[in-house]
Design an enzyme around this catalytic site. Sequence first.
Site, PDB file in Angstrom:
ATOM      1  N   ARG A 117     -10.666  31.756  31.534  1.00 34.20           N
ATOM      2  CA  ARG A 117     -11.485  30.868  31.810  1.00 34.20           C
ATOM      3  C   ARG A 117     -12.640  30.817  30.788  1.00 34.20           C
ATOM      4  NH1 ARG A 117      -8.378  29.246  35.084  1.00 34.20           N
ATOM      5  NH2 ARG A 117      -8.734  29.936  36.678  1.00 34.20           N
ATOM      6  N   SER A 172     -15.966  28.781  42.346  1.00 32.83           N
ATOM      7  CA  SER A 172     -15.636  30.391  42.642  1.00 32.83           C
ATOM      8  C   SER A 172     -17.288  30.857  41.684  1.00 32.83           C
ATOM      9  CB  SER A 172     -14.428  30.767  41.561  1.00 32.83           C
ATOM     10  OG  SER A 172     -13.765  30.559  42.177  1.00 32.83           O
ATOM     11  N   GLU A 193     -17.944  34.420  36.235  1.00 30.12           N
ATOM     12  CA  GLU A 193     -17.615  32.607  35.863  1.00 30.12           C
ATOM     13  C   GLU A 193     -18.823  31.682  35.735  1.00 30.12           C
ATOM     14  OE1 GLU A 193     -13.792  29.796  37.696  1.00 30.12           O
ATOM     15  OE2 GLU A 193     -13.710  32.002  37.887  1.00 30.12           O
TER      16      GLU A 193
END
Length: 295
Positions: A169, A220, A290
């Site tokens: 990520r 998320s 995130e």
Amino acid sequence: MVAELKKLKCGKIYEDVDLKKITSYKLKGKAKCVIIPNDQKGLITLFDYIKKNKLKYKIIGGGSNLIFDGDYDGILIRLDKFDHLKIEDTKIVVGAGYNLIRLALKCARNSLTGLEFATGIPGTVGGAIVNNAGAYKSDMGYIVEEVLVITPELEIKKLYNRDLNFHYRTSFFKENKDYIILQATIVLKRGKKDAIMAVIEDRKKRRLMSQPLDFPSAGSVFRNPVNNFAGKLIEDIGYKGKNEGGAKVSEKHANFIINTGDATGKDIIKLIDEIKEKVKKEYDIDLILEQEIVR
């Protein structure tokens, strides 16, 4: 500022834009100015002006990973016009503004495999590369061969996969925000169309069952810690279903925060801060956000 920007004739300019229209969270707030540059020349002209005048700005894709903490008084830039696509055998050259889900489905219909993971990830190709978007144990880092960028010196340059520091990520662009992605070259593999579409359909059903797709969210909230799951940790501290104003930790999947109708960025940020604090206290784990908070 807006009057001066209009003189540049670099693209379409919108004033006082409702953030609900350009972000997946659909939070309350206004953007002072949104610009959609016409082309590379217009984008370079715009950034030359921004840098010389030291103006606040942010490039946004589909607005699918952003939490705006109230109004945004700078310049938001969308690369909607950078949406070209060329498929030659297994090589795809695609503009940074091209919709990621649309690209994944187009590739699948062309019997190309390797991008199935992206059929449930909203946003643009550029944004997906910046965040190294991924799912099902794959991500953009596995398929991006090279990117064309504008450097901080406003030069056009190619960067290759080895330069992009892809990790879970994150990527080179997370730490080097002055680089602007113009297009990417993606390499996939040949596959069987029916098998590829079957995988996509199966994953779609699983998403519908496990994710709160009927409410605005940004996917998320936290990265999964090593050998653990953020959703489970949030559930274990008793925050599944927790409300803060119009924001709520989803009862369907605790690593999603949803907007139940009138959430503000501050509502979501407060939930995020509380979750991080409690998980740290209970399990000595630092949850990594995130999503991105924009102020």
